[in-house]
Design a protein around this motif. Structure first.
Motif, short mmCIF file in Angstrom:
data_model
loop_
_atom_site.label_atom_id
_atom_site.label_comp_id
_atom_site.label_asym_id
_atom_site.label_seq_id
_atom_site.Cartn_x
_atom_site.Cartn_y
_atom_site.Cartn_z
N GLN A 60 -32.54 31.10 0.42
CA GLN A 60 -31.80 31.38 -0.80
C GLN A 60 -32.66 31.16 -2.02
N GLY A 61 -33.41 30.04 -2.01
CA GLY A 61 -34.24 29.71 -3.16
C GLY A 61 -35.32 30.75 -3.39
N PHE A 62 -35.92 31.26 -2.32
CA PHE A 62 -37.00 32.23 -2.45
C PHE A 62 -36.49 33.53 -3.07
N GLU A 63 -35.36 34.03 -2.56
CA GLU A 63 -34.83 35.30 -3.07
C GLU A 63 -34.40 35.18 -4.52
N LEU A 64 -33.71 34.09 -4.85
CA LEU A 64 -33.25 33.90 -6.22
C LEU A 64 -34.42 33.65 -7.16
N GLU A 65 -35.38 32.88 -6.70
CA GLU A 65 -36.57 32.60 -7.53
C GLU A 65 -37.32 33.89 -7.85
N ARG A 66 -37.47 34.75 -6.84
CA ARG A 66 -38.16 36.03 -7.06
C ARG A 66 -37.45 36.85 -8.13
N ARG A 67 -36.12 36.92 -8.04
CA ARG A 67 -35.37 37.70 -9.02
C ARG A 67 -35.44 37.09 -10.41
N ILE A 68 -35.46 35.78 -10.49
CA ILE A 68 -35.55 35.10 -11.79
C ILE A 68 -36.87 35.43 -12.47
N PHE A 69 -37.96 35.38 -11.72
CA PHE A 69 -39.27 35.68 -12.33
C PHE A 69 -39.40 37.16 -12.67
N GLU A 70 -38.73 38.05 -11.91
CA GLU A 70 -38.71 39.47 -12.27
C GLU A 70 -37.94 39.68 -13.57
N LEU A 71 -36.81 38.99 -13.70
CA LEU A 71 -36.03 39.10 -14.93
C LEU A 71 -36.80 38.55 -16.12
N LEU A 93 -26.86 27.87 -10.00
CA LEU A 93 -28.03 28.73 -10.19
C LEU A 93 -27.61 30.19 -10.34
N LEU A 94 -26.66 30.64 -9.51
CA LEU A 94 -26.20 32.02 -9.61
C LEU A 94 -25.43 32.27 -10.90
N GLN A 95 -24.71 31.28 -11.38
CA GLN A 95 -24.00 31.43 -12.65
C GLN A 95 -24.98 31.56 -13.80
N ASP A 96 -26.03 30.76 -13.81
CA ASP A 96 -27.06 30.88 -14.85
C ASP A 96 -27.74 32.24 -14.76
N TYR A 97 -28.05 32.65 -13.53
CA TYR A 97 -28.68 33.95 -13.32
C TYR A 97 -27.78 35.07 -13.83
N THR A 98 -26.48 34.96 -13.56
CA THR A 98 -25.52 35.97 -14.02
C THR A 98 -25.48 36.03 -15.54
N GLN A 99 -25.53 34.89 -16.19
CA GLN A 99 -25.51 34.88 -17.65
C GLN A 99 -26.74 35.58 -18.22
N VAL A 100 -27.88 35.40 -17.57
CA VAL A 100 -29.10 36.11 -18.00
C VAL A 100 -28.89 37.62 -17.88
N ILE A 101 -28.34 38.05 -16.75
CA ILE A 101 -28.05 39.48 -16.54
C ILE A 101 -27.14 40.01 -17.64
N LEU A 102 -26.09 39.26 -17.95
CA LEU A 102 -25.14 39.69 -18.97
C LEU A 102 -25.81 39.81 -20.34
N ASP A 103 -26.66 38.86 -20.68
CA ASP A 103 -27.32 38.89 -21.99
C ASP A 103 -28.32 40.04 -22.10
N ILE A 104 -29.14 40.22 -21.07
CA ILE A 104 -30.16 41.27 -21.12
C ILE A 104 -29.50 42.65 -21.14
N THR A 105 -28.51 42.86 -20.28
CA THR A 105 -27.87 44.17 -20.24
C THR A 105 -27.07 44.45 -21.52
N PHE A 106 -26.57 43.39 -22.17
CA PHE A 106 -25.84 43.60 -23.42
C PHE A 106 -26.78 44.18 -24.48
N TYR A 107 -27.99 43.66 -24.53
CA TYR A 107 -28.99 44.19 -25.46
C TYR A 107 -29.27 45.66 -25.15
#
Length: 277
Positions: free
Chosen positions: A8-19, A62-76
């Motif tokens: 779980q950590g590897f997949e989420l970490e990869r997506r976080i650094f891509e974002l 971690l997924l909630q924080d990740y989701t908030q990042v998605i929401l902020d970036i896509t809002f822009y």
């Protein structure tokens, strides 16, 4: 269990650094954007967590924080499309990309925490927001297309598909919180509040969602009879007339009842209802 956390950590970490790469690129366009700044701050916190060897034992947070990042970036990114009035050449691709980005938190939550319900992992508010943002994006897009009469003449089926997808997302948003059952031991001394909750109306955004659904259903009814779709495909469509009528009646009752004088206008809703009914 430890292997699951590492996976779980590897997949989420990869997506976080891509974002993080994407966010840095967007901030080069507009450094002072509040949403990108917020996304960057959360990403810095998440990257620091992983660099310090943190594990995904608190996957939900971690997924909630990740989701908030998605929401902020896509809002822009959404705001750019709206400001540019949805350019015809690139909007379809960009909208599908945004819809995919806003779907990913649900997909990740389902894959990384299969034993839990998605709403318990992400939380009700974030899940509502994910549906709202997808539905509202398609509403804004369809609102713009609705004013391009020549485009619609050539692309009726595409227009109707966007409407159907948007209505589905907005209906899902209204269904995230189960309506409060007033006979389930819930004691509410304010009858107006009780009425709102029993109808699944929990905020101004829920009311706005109802108006959006009503307008989109009106557009669909206006154009669907002219569509070149086959009968089989039409049978898969939502019952726009029924959905629009039901939702707008609730909207009018709320705005002219407990919310009277609170700034909610019902003229457009009533005009649409006179056509749908």
């Amino acid at each position: 269990m430890a292997d699951d956390y590492r996976r779980q950590g590897f997949e989420l970490e990869r997506r976080i650094f891509e974002l993080d790469i994407k966010c840095s690129s967007l901030r080069a366009e507009k450094q002072d954007d509040d949403y990108l700044q917020n996304a960057s701050a959360i990403l810095d916190k998440l990257k620091s967590y992983y660099r310090q060897g943190g594990e995904s034992s608190n996957l939900s947070k971690l997924l909630q924080d990740y989701t908030q990042v998605i929401l902020d970036i896509t809002f822009y990114e959404e705001n750019k499309l709206v400001d540019q009035e949805f350019p015809e050449d690139c909007s379809p691709f960009k909208i599908q990309q945004l819809l995919q980005d806003l779907t990913e938190p649900e997909v990740l939550a389902g894959r990384l925490a299969p034993a839990q319900e998605v709403q318990s992992v992400l939380g009700l508010e974030l899940l509502e927001c994910l549906y709202w943002r997808r539905g509202a994006l398609l509403y804004m897009y369809c609102h713009t297309l609705h004013q391009r009469k020549q485009w619609i003449k050539k692309n009726k089926d595409t227009f109707l598909k966007c409407i159907q997808e948007g209505v589905r997302y907005l209906m899902r948003m209204l269904q995230v919180r189960n309506s409060v059952k007033l006979n389930d031991g819930v004691v509410l001394h304010d009858t107006a509040t009780a009425g709102f909750l029993s109808e699944g109306i929990f905020s101004d955004t829920h009311l706005l969602t109802m108006m959006y659904i009503g307008e989109m259903c009106f557009w669909a009814v206006k154009y669907e009879d002219c569509s070149a779709d086959t009968m089989d495909r039409k049978e898969d469509r939502l019952q726009f007339r029924d959905i629009g009528t039901q939702i707008l009646n609730k909207y009018v009752l709320a705005c002219e009842g407990p919310l009277q004088g609170q700034g909610w206008n019902t003229e457009n809703a009533k005009e649409i209802l006179s056509i749908l009914q």
